[in-house]
Design a protein around this motif. Structure first.
Motif, PDB file in Angstrom:
ATOM      1  N   GLY A   1       0.797  -1.225   0.000  1.00  0.00           N
ATOM      2  CA  GLY A   1       0.000   0.000   0.000  1.00  0.00           C
ATOM      3  C   GLY A   1       0.825   1.269   0.000  1.00  0.00           C
ATOM      4  O   GLY A   1       0.277   2.361  -0.110  1.00  0.00           O
ATOM      5  N   LYS A   2       2.133   1.143   0.130  1.00  0.00           N
ATOM      6  CA  LYS A   2       3.009   2.320   0.104  1.00  0.00           C
ATOM      7  C   LYS A   2       3.561   2.510  -1.307  1.00  0.00           C
ATOM      8  O   LYS A   2       3.644   1.558  -2.074  1.00  0.00           O
ATOM      9  CB  LYS A   2       4.134   2.165   1.124  1.00  0.00           C
ATOM     10  CG  LYS A   2       3.617   2.146   2.546  1.00  0.00           C
ATOM     11  CD  LYS A   2       4.737   2.094   3.543  1.00  0.00           C
ATOM     12  CE  LYS A   2       4.126   2.110   4.957  1.00  0.00           C
ATOM     13  NZ  LYS A   2       5.115   1.806   5.960  1.00  0.00           N
ATOM     14  N   PRO A   3       3.964   3.724  -1.632  1.00  0.00           N
ATOM     15  CA  PRO A   3       4.483   3.964  -2.985  1.00  0.00           C
ATOM     16  C   PRO A   3       5.765   3.172  -3.251  1.00  0.00           C
ATOM     17  O   PRO A   3       6.619   3.042  -2.373  1.00  0.00           O
ATOM     18  CB  PRO A   3       4.781   5.471  -2.993  1.00  0.00           C
ATOM     19  CG  PRO A   3       3.992   6.038  -1.871  1.00  0.00           C
ATOM     20  CD  PRO A   3       3.879   4.958  -0.839  1.00  0.00           C
TER      21      PRO A   3
ATOM     22  N   HIS B   1       4.370  -4.021  -6.178  1.00  0.00           N
ATOM     23  CA  HIS B   1       3.017  -4.441  -5.810  1.00  0.00           C
ATOM     24  C   HIS B   1       2.874  -5.964  -5.799  1.00  0.00           C
ATOM     25  O   HIS B   1       2.257  -6.527  -4.891  1.00  0.00           O
ATOM     26  CB  HIS B   1       1.982  -3.799  -6.724  1.00  0.00           C
ATOM     27  CG  HIS B   1       1.844  -2.329  -6.510  1.00  0.00           C
ATOM     28  ND1 HIS B   1       1.534  -1.773  -5.280  1.00  0.00           N
ATOM     29  CD2 HIS B   1       2.004  -1.283  -7.361  1.00  0.00           C
ATOM     30  CE1 HIS B   1       1.486  -0.457  -5.380  1.00  0.00           C
ATOM     31  NE2 HIS B   1       1.772  -0.135  -6.633  1.00  0.00           N
TER      32      HIS B   1
ATOM     33  N   GLU C   1      -7.775   3.273 -12.064  1.00  0.00           N
ATOM     34  CA  GLU C   1      -6.406   3.635 -11.689  1.00  0.00           C
ATOM     35  C   GLU C   1      -5.706   2.420 -11.100  1.00  0.00           C
ATOM     36  O   GLU C   1      -6.343   1.559 -10.491  1.00  0.00           O
ATOM     37  CB  GLU C   1      -6.421   4.757 -10.645  1.00  0.00           C
ATOM     38  CG  GLU C   1      -7.102   6.027 -11.097  1.00  0.00           C
ATOM     39  CD  GLU C   1      -6.355   6.739 -12.206  1.00  0.00           C
ATOM     40  OE1 GLU C   1      -5.099   6.642 -12.221  1.00  0.00           O
ATOM     41  OE2 GLU C   1      -6.998   7.367 -13.053  1.00  0.00           O
TER      42      GLU C   1
ATOM     43  N   SER D   1      -3.807   2.294  -8.506  1.00  0.00           N
ATOM     44  CA  SER D   1      -3.947   2.266  -7.041  1.00  0.00           C
ATOM     45  C   SER D   1      -5.275   1.635  -6.631  1.00  0.00           C
ATOM     46  O   SER D   1      -5.339   0.884  -5.651  1.00  0.00           O
ATOM     47  CB  SER D   1      -3.831   3.678  -6.460  1.00  0.00           C
ATOM     48  OG  SER D   1      -4.819   4.525  -7.016  1.00  0.00           O
ATOM     49  N   GLU D   2      -6.327   1.889  -7.385  1.00  0.00           N
ATOM     50  CA  GLU D   2      -7.636   1.292  -7.109  1.00  0.00           C
ATOM     51  C   GLU D   2      -7.589  -0.217  -7.373  1.00  0.00           C
ATOM     52  O   GLU D   2      -8.122  -1.013  -6.600  1.00  0.00           O
ATOM     53  CB  GLU D   2      -8.695   1.960  -7.987  1.00  0.00           C
ATOM     54  CG  GLU D   2     -10.104   1.459  -7.755  1.00  0.00           C
ATOM     55  CD  GLU D   2     -11.101   2.084  -8.723  1.00  0.00           C
ATOM     56  OE1 GLU D   2     -12.298   1.760  -8.571  1.00  0.00           O
ATOM     57  OE2 GLU D   2     -10.712   2.849  -9.624  1.00  0.00           O
TER      58      GLU D   2
ATOM     59  N   ILE E   1      -4.942  -2.152  -7.173  1.00  0.00           N
ATOM     60  CA  ILE E   1      -4.141  -2.772  -6.114  1.00  0.00           C
ATOM     61  C   ILE E   1      -4.984  -2.932  -4.856  1.00  0.00           C
ATOM     62  O   ILE E   1      -4.914  -3.961  -4.172  1.00  0.00           O
ATOM     63  CB  ILE E   1      -2.864  -1.951  -5.830  1.00  0.00           C
ATOM     64  CG1 ILE E   1      -1.965  -1.909  -7.073  1.00  0.00           C
ATOM     65  CG2 ILE E   1      -2.124  -2.494  -4.626  1.00  0.00           C
ATOM     66  CD1 ILE E   1      -1.530  -3.264  -7.596  1.00  0.00           C
ATOM     67  N   HIS E   2      -5.806  -1.949  -4.548  1.00  0.00           N
ATOM     68  CA  HIS E   2      -6.691  -2.038  -3.378  1.00  0.00           C
ATOM     69  C   HIS E   2      -7.619  -3.250  -3.504  1.00  0.00           C
ATOM     70  O   HIS E   2      -7.766  -4.040  -2.564  1.00  0.00           O
ATOM     71  CB  HIS E   2      -7.498  -0.745  -3.238  1.00  0.00           C
ATOM     72  CG  HIS E   2      -8.571  -0.811  -2.209  1.00  0.00           C
ATOM     73  ND1 HIS E   2      -8.311  -0.750  -0.850  1.00  0.00           N
ATOM     74  CD2 HIS E   2      -9.911  -0.976  -2.334  1.00  0.00           C
ATOM     75  CE1 HIS E   2      -9.449  -0.858  -0.194  1.00  0.00           C
ATOM     76  NE2 HIS E   2     -10.432  -0.988  -1.062  1.00  0.00           N
TER      77      HIS E   2
ATOM     78  N   GLN F   1      -0.214  -0.739 -17.018  1.00  0.00           N
ATOM     79  CA  GLN F   1       0.284   0.639 -17.014  1.00  0.00           C
ATOM     80  C   GLN F   1       0.497   1.222 -18.407  1.00  0.00           C
ATOM     81  O   GLN F   1       0.827   2.399 -18.538  1.00  0.00           O
ATOM     82  CB  GLN F   1       1.602   0.700 -16.238  1.00  0.00           C
ATOM     83  CG  GLN F   1       1.446   0.316 -14.778  1.00  0.00           C
ATOM     84  CD  GLN F   1       2.783   0.245 -14.095  1.00  0.00           C
ATOM     85  OE1 GLN F   1       3.423   1.272 -13.862  1.00  0.00           O
ATOM     86  NE2 GLN F   1       3.229  -0.962 -13.788  1.00  0.00           N
TER      87      GLN F   1
END
Length: 197
Positions: free
Chosen positions: A42-44, A78, A132, A134-135, A137-138, A167
């Motif tokens: 969850g971290k960059p 990730h 996205e 990030s979404e 990955i969530h 990507q």
């Protein structure tokens, strides 16, 4: 194929196989590495220095000169942090060659219980709504937690390649289609489980 000439998925798959072997043998260095990778979830990418020797590689930055992480570094970060969540407290391998995400998620539904409104099918469909990374990955993190509880492995090298493809222009649609095909193949038509690494 050596790691220096491998695709990012092959590099990550090889690294996870080695970590998995050490973890299942209860080697303290492998156990500690998985703990560090979980803390990075969850971290960059690039923000947790203590995992960079696992999530970076020369082949991830070929032709890349920007200060931000390359697409391959993002995918590796990730995939490896998701694997660390998946393997947590499991005494069987959660990384298995040639087990796609769609196939693994479908295995969460008993063959005689499948229907489009099944809770797992609905959660799988939510993956397709991510716009996205990030979404995505969530949502993947939630799916990985379900797979961990059920003891179902996936191929993290393949997931790395999927996250890399995601990507690029048109990549999300290609990945969605691949996962969807794998999910919707009837259970009787699926090949037997691949050998776990």
């Amino acid at each position: 194929m050596t790691e220096t000439t491998a695709r990012p998925g092959a590099v990550v798959g090889s690294r996870i196989s080695a970590l998995q072997k050490g973890y299942l043998a209860n080697r303290s260095d492998s156990v500690a590495t998985l703990v560090r990778l979980r803390r990075a979830a969850g971290k960059p990418p690039g923000s947790v220095l203590e995992i960079l020797d696992y999530t970076t590689a020369e082949e991830f930055v070929v032709g890349w000169s920007a200060d931000e992480p390359s697409r391959a570094e993002i995918a590796a970060h990730h995939a490896m942090s998701l694997y660390s969540i998946h393997q947590q407290s499991q005494r069987t391998p959660m990384h298995a060659r040639d087990r796609s995400l769609g196939t693994a998620i479908r295995r969460l539904i008993p063959a005689d219980d499948y229907k489009p409104d099944h809770a797992v099918a609905r959660r799988f469909a939510i993956l397709g709504t991510a716009d996205e990374l990030s979404e995505l990955i969530h949502h993947l993190r939630g799916m990985v937690q379900l797979l961990r509880v059920a003891g179902i492995a996936i191929d993290y090298g393949r997931l790395t390649e999927d996250l890399l493809t995601w990507q690029h222009s048109g990549g999300p649609d290609r990945v969605r289609l691949r996962w969807g095909r794998d999910f919707h193949v009837p259970p009787k038509a699926r090949p037997a489980d691949s050998e776990q690494l």
